[in-house]
Design a protein around this motif. Structure first.
Motif, PDB file in Angstrom:
ATOM      1  N   VAL A 144      25.468  35.816  12.099  1.00 33.20           N
ATOM      2  CA  VAL A 144      24.632  36.115  13.269  1.00 33.20           C
ATOM      3  C   VAL A 144      23.242  35.505  13.095  1.00 33.20           C
ATOM      4  CG1 VAL A 144      23.452  37.981  14.509  1.00 33.20           C
ATOM      5  CG2 VAL A 144      25.893  38.179  13.983  1.00 33.20           C
ATOM      6  N   ASN A 145      22.650  35.657  11.918  1.00 33.46           N
ATOM      7  CA  ASN A 145      21.322  35.084  11.672  1.00 33.46           C
ATOM      8  C   ASN A 145      21.330  33.565  11.804  1.00 33.46           C
ATOM      9  OD1 ASN A 145      20.119  37.573  11.251  1.00 33.46           O
ATOM     10  ND2 ASN A 145      20.444  37.525   9.042  1.00 33.46           N
ATOM     11  N   LYS A 146      22.358  32.913  11.264  1.00 30.09           N
ATOM     12  CA  LYS A 146      22.457  31.449  11.382  1.00 30.09           C
ATOM     13  C   LYS A 146      22.648  31.047  12.840  1.00 30.09           C
ATOM     14  CE  LYS A 146      22.252  30.753   6.927  1.00 30.09           C
ATOM     15  NZ  LYS A 146      21.162  30.081   6.246  1.00 30.09           N
ATOM     16  N   ALA A 147      23.466  31.808  13.559  1.00 30.84           N
ATOM     17  CA  ALA A 147      23.686  31.507  14.977  1.00 30.84           C
ATOM     18  C   ALA A 147      22.384  31.656  15.758  1.00 30.84           C
ATOM     19  CB  ALA A 147      24.774  32.416  15.546  1.00 30.84           C
ATOM     20  N   MET A 148      21.617  32.704  15.474  1.00 36.99           N
ATOM     21  CA  MET A 148      20.346  32.910  16.163  1.00 36.99           C
ATOM     22  C   MET A 148      19.381  31.757  15.877  1.00 36.99           C
ATOM     23  SD  MET A 148      19.933  37.080  15.783  1.00 36.99           S
ATOM     24  CE  MET A 148      18.181  36.962  15.721  1.00 36.99           C
ATOM     25  N   GLN A 149      19.341  31.294  14.633  1.00 39.52           N
ATOM     26  CA  GLN A 149      18.477  30.163  14.281  1.00 39.52           C
ATOM     27  C   GLN A 149      18.868  28.919  15.081  1.00 39.52           C
ATOM     28  OE1 GLN A 149      18.894  29.662  10.046  1.00 39.52           O
ATOM     29  NE2 GLN A 149      17.665  31.461   9.559  1.00 39.52           N
ATOM     30  N   LEU A 150      20.179  28.679  15.196  1.00 39.73           N
ATOM     31  CA  LEU A 150      20.651  27.511  15.941  1.00 39.73           C
ATOM     32  C   LEU A 150      20.375  27.643  17.437  1.00 39.73           C
ATOM     33  CD1 LEU A 150      23.994  26.828  14.050  1.00 39.73           C
ATOM     34  CD2 LEU A 150      21.940  25.388  14.034  1.00 39.73           C
ATOM     35  N   ILE A 151      20.500  28.827  17.981  1.00 41.60           N
ATOM     36  CA  ILE A 151      20.217  29.049  19.402  1.00 41.60           C
ATOM     37  C   ILE A 151      18.745  28.731  19.684  1.00 41.60           C
ATOM     38  CG2 ILE A 151      19.940  30.847  21.172  1.00 41.60           C
ATOM     39  CD1 ILE A 151      22.538  32.124  19.996  1.00 41.60           C
ATOM     40  N   ILE A 152      17.877  29.173  18.794  1.00 37.51           N
ATOM     41  CA  ILE A 152      16.439  28.980  18.976  1.00 37.51           C
ATOM     42  C   ILE A 152      16.018  27.533  18.739  1.00 37.51           C
ATOM     43  CG2 ILE A 152      14.171  29.570  17.979  1.00 37.51           C
ATOM     44  CD1 ILE A 152      15.360  32.406  17.470  1.00 37.51           C
ATOM     45  N   SER A 153      16.618  26.884  17.746  1.00 40.54           N
ATOM     46  CA  SER A 153      16.113  25.575  17.323  1.00 40.54           C
ATOM     47  C   SER A 153      16.899  24.373  17.831  1.00 40.54           C
ATOM     48  CB  SER A 153      16.054  25.530  15.800  1.00 40.54           C
ATOM     49  OG  SER A 153      17.353  25.612  15.256  1.00 40.54           O
ATOM     50  N   THR A 154      18.001  24.587  18.551  1.00 39.25           N
ATOM     51  CA  THR A 154      18.798  23.445  19.023  1.00 39.25           C
ATOM     52  C   THR A 154      19.166  23.630  20.493  1.00 39.25           C
ATOM     53  OG1 THR A 154      20.978  24.377  18.537  1.00 39.25           O
ATOM     54  CG2 THR A 154      19.852  23.239  16.718  1.00 39.25           C
ATOM     55  N   ASP A 155      19.740  22.581  21.026  1.00 41.16           N
ATOM     56  CA  ASP A 155      20.250  22.630  22.400  1.00 41.16           C
ATOM     57  C   ASP A 155      21.773  22.738  22.402  1.00 41.16           C
ATOM     58  OD1 ASP A 155      17.729  22.390  23.544  1.00 41.16           O
ATOM     59  OD2 ASP A 155      17.783  20.196  23.483  1.00 41.16           O
ATOM     60  N   TYR A 156      22.369  23.107  21.269  1.00 44.86           N
ATOM     61  CA  TYR A 156      23.822  23.214  21.188  1.00 44.86           C
ATOM     62  C   TYR A 156      24.324  24.300  22.134  1.00 44.86           C
ATOM     63  CZ  TYR A 156      23.394  20.606  16.760  1.00 44.86           C
ATOM     64  OH  TYR A 156      23.113  19.677  15.803  1.00 44.86           O
ATOM     65  N   THR A 157      25.548  24.113  22.575  1.00 49.50           N
ATOM     66  CA  THR A 157      26.168  25.143  23.412  1.00 49.50           C
ATOM     67  C   THR A 157      26.532  26.342  22.543  1.00 49.50           C
ATOM     68  OG1 THR A 157      28.413  24.351  23.056  1.00 49.50           O
ATOM     69  CG2 THR A 157      27.188  23.371  24.925  1.00 49.50           C
ATOM     70  N   ILE A 158      26.702  27.483  23.185  1.00 50.62           N
ATOM     71  CA  ILE A 158      27.108  28.704  22.471  1.00 50.62           C
ATOM     72  C   ILE A 158      28.455  28.488  21.803  1.00 50.62           C
ATOM     73  CG2 ILE A 158      27.749  31.132  22.748  1.00 50.62           C
ATOM     74  CD1 ILE A 158      24.727  30.620  22.938  1.00 50.62           C
ATOM     75  N   GLU A 159      29.344  27.767  22.489  1.00 49.15           N
ATOM     76  CA  GLU A 159      30.664  27.487  21.923  1.00 49.15           C
ATOM     77  C   GLU A 159      30.542  26.700  20.621  1.00 49.15           C
ATOM     78  OE1 GLU A 159      34.727  25.060  23.012  1.00 49.15           O
ATOM     79  OE2 GLU A 159      33.428  25.690  24.661  1.00 49.15           O
ATOM     80  N   LYS A 160      29.688  25.674  20.615  1.00 47.95           N
ATOM     81  CA  LYS A 160      29.507  24.856  19.413  1.00 47.95           C
ATOM     82  C   LYS A 160      28.868  25.686  18.298  1.00 47.95           C
ATOM     83  CE  LYS A 160      27.765  20.548  17.617  1.00 47.95           C
ATOM     84  NZ  LYS A 160      27.443  19.179  17.893  1.00 47.95           N
ATOM     85  N   ILE A 161      27.870  26.466  18.655  1.00 44.30           N
ATOM     86  CA  ILE A 161      27.210  27.314  17.647  1.00 44.30           C
ATOM     87  C   ILE A 161      28.210  28.327  17.078  1.00 44.30           C
ATOM     88  CG2 ILE A 161      25.455  29.121  17.351  1.00 44.30           C
ATOM     89  CD1 ILE A 161      23.696  27.491  19.316  1.00 44.30           C
ATOM     90  N   SER A 162      29.072  28.862  17.914  1.00 44.50           N
ATOM     91  CA  SER A 162      30.093  29.804  17.438  1.00 44.50           C
ATOM     92  C   SER A 162      30.980  29.150  16.393  1.00 44.50           C
ATOM     93  CB  SER A 162      30.963  30.289  18.606  1.00 44.50           C
ATOM     94  OG  SER A 162      30.224  31.069  19.474  1.00 44.50           O
ATOM     95  N   ARG A 163      31.420  27.936  16.681  1.00 45.40           N
ATOM     96  CA  ARG A 163      32.270  27.212  15.712  1.00 45.40           C
ATOM     97  C   ARG A 163      31.492  26.898  14.438  1.00 45.40           C
ATOM     98  NH1 ARG A 163      33.800  24.274  20.289  1.00 45.40           N
ATOM     99  NH2 ARG A 163      32.537  22.544  19.544  1.00 45.40           N
ATOM    100  N   MET A 164      30.231  26.534  14.570  1.00 47.74           N
ATOM    101  CA  MET A 164      29.397  26.168  13.421  1.00 47.74           C
ATOM    102  C   MET A 164      29.095  27.354  12.508  1.00 47.74           C
ATOM    103  SD  MET A 164      26.664  23.625  15.278  1.00 47.74           S
ATOM    104  CE  MET A 164      25.713  23.315  13.801  1.00 47.74           C
ATOM    105  N   THR A 165      29.190  28.544  13.040  1.00 44.58           N
ATOM    106  CA  THR A 165      28.827  29.731  12.268  1.00 44.58           C
ATOM    107  C   THR A 165      30.023  30.631  11.932  1.00 44.58           C
ATOM    108  OG1 THR A 165      28.190  30.851  14.322  1.00 44.58           O
ATOM    109  CG2 THR A 165      26.424  29.783  13.049  1.00 44.58           C
ATOM    110  N   GLY A 166      31.206  30.112  12.092  1.00 46.37           N
ATOM    111  CA  GLY A 166      32.398  30.852  11.673  1.00 46.37           C
ATOM    112  C   GLY A 166      32.950  31.818  12.695  1.00 46.37           C
ATOM    113  N   PHE A 167      32.408  31.800  13.900  1.00 50.07           N
ATOM    114  CA  PHE A 167      32.938  32.644  14.969  1.00 50.07           C
ATOM    115  C   PHE A 167      33.845  31.783  15.828  1.00 50.07           C
ATOM    116  CE2 PHE A 167      28.693  34.599  14.225  1.00 50.07           C
ATOM    117  CZ  PHE A 167      29.117  35.860  13.859  1.00 50.07           C
ATOM    118  N   SER A 168      35.120  31.913  15.632  1.00 47.66           N
ATOM    119  CA  SER A 168      36.015  31.057  16.441  1.00 47.66           C
ATOM    120  C   SER A 168      36.936  31.890  17.301  1.00 47.66           C
ATOM    121  CB  SER A 168      36.840  30.148  15.562  1.00 47.66           C
ATOM    122  OG  SER A 168      37.601  30.872  14.635  1.00 47.66           O
TER     123      SER A 168
END
Length: 176
Positions: free
Chosen positions: A152-176
Motif C-alpha cells: 500500500v505504501n509503495k502504491a501510494m508513492q507511485l500514485i503521488i509521484s507518477t502518472d501511471y494508471t491504477i491498474e499499472k500501479i496495482s500490478r507493480m505493487t503485487g496487487f493483481s
C-alpha cells in the motif's frame, strides 16, 4: 521459556511414573524420546543442532547414569535447561537477524503477487509458522500485515509521484 519447559518435564514424570511401574531401562528410553523431541523442535524452528552441542552436554551418558525415576527427573530438568539455553543463544539471537532479512526480502519483492508466508518460508528454508510467529513476536505485526502495508505504501508513492494508471500501479505493487 525454561520455566514452562520445566513444568512440561515435571508433568511428563507425573503422568508416566506416578502410580505406574516402569523399569529404569524403559524409563530411560522414554527420556531419550523426550530428548529426540527437543532436537525435532529445534529443527522445526530452523536451529542447526550441532553434534558439538550434543556431545558437550553428554545427554546419553547423563540419562544412562540415572538409577531412579527421581534421578531421571532431576537430570531431565538439567538437560531441559541446557536445551533452553542453547535455544536462547542460537535461535532467538539468529531470529533477530532473520527478521531483518525478511523485511529486506519483502521490500525487494513486494511487487511479486505470489509473495506470501509460504513462498518466504521456502526462500529462507524455514518453517512458515516459525517465520510468521517470529516476525509477529519481534515486530508486533503479522507478516501478512507487513506485506500489505508495504504494498500500500509503495502504491501510494507511485500514485503521488507518477502518472501511471491504477491498474499499472496495482500490478507493480503485487496487487493483481
Amino acid at each position: 521459556n525454561f520455566d514452562k519447559c520445566r513444568e512440561i518435564v515435571e508433568s511428563l514424570f507425573r503422568m508416566n511414573f506416578e502410580g505406574h511401574y516402569f523399569s529404569v531401562s524403559v524409563a530411560k528410553l522414554l527420556m531419550f524420546d523426550v530428548v529426540g523431541t527437543f532436537v525435532k523442535v529445534l529443527g522445526e524452528v530452523s536451529a542447526e543442532m550441532d553434534d558439538e552441542f550434543i556431545g558437550h552436554i553428554h545427554v546419553y551418558e547423563r540419562i544412562d547414569k540415572c538409577k531412579t525415576a527421581a534421578d531421571m527427573q532431576d537430570e531431565m530438568i538439567c538437560i531441559t535447561k541446557d536445551f533452553c539455553e542453547y535455544f536462547d543463544k542460537n535461535v532467538i539471537s539468529k531470529g533477530m537477524g532473520l527478521v531483518d532479512k525478511i523485511i529486506e526480502f519483502v521490500n525487494k519483492n513486494y511487487s511479486d503477487d505470489n509473495l506470501n508466508i509460504s513462498t518466504m518460508a521456502q526462500a529462507f528454508g524455514a518453517n512458515a509458522d516459525y517465520i510468521s510467529g517470529l516476525f509477529k513476536k519481534t515486530t508486533n505485526q503479522s507478516l501478512l500485515e507487513y506485506i500489505s502495508k508495504t504494498r500500500v505504501n509503495k502504491a501510494m508513492q507511485l500514485i503521488i509521484s507518477t502518472d501511471y494508471t491504477i491498474e499499472k500501479i496495482s500490478r507493480m505493487t503485487g496487487f493483481s
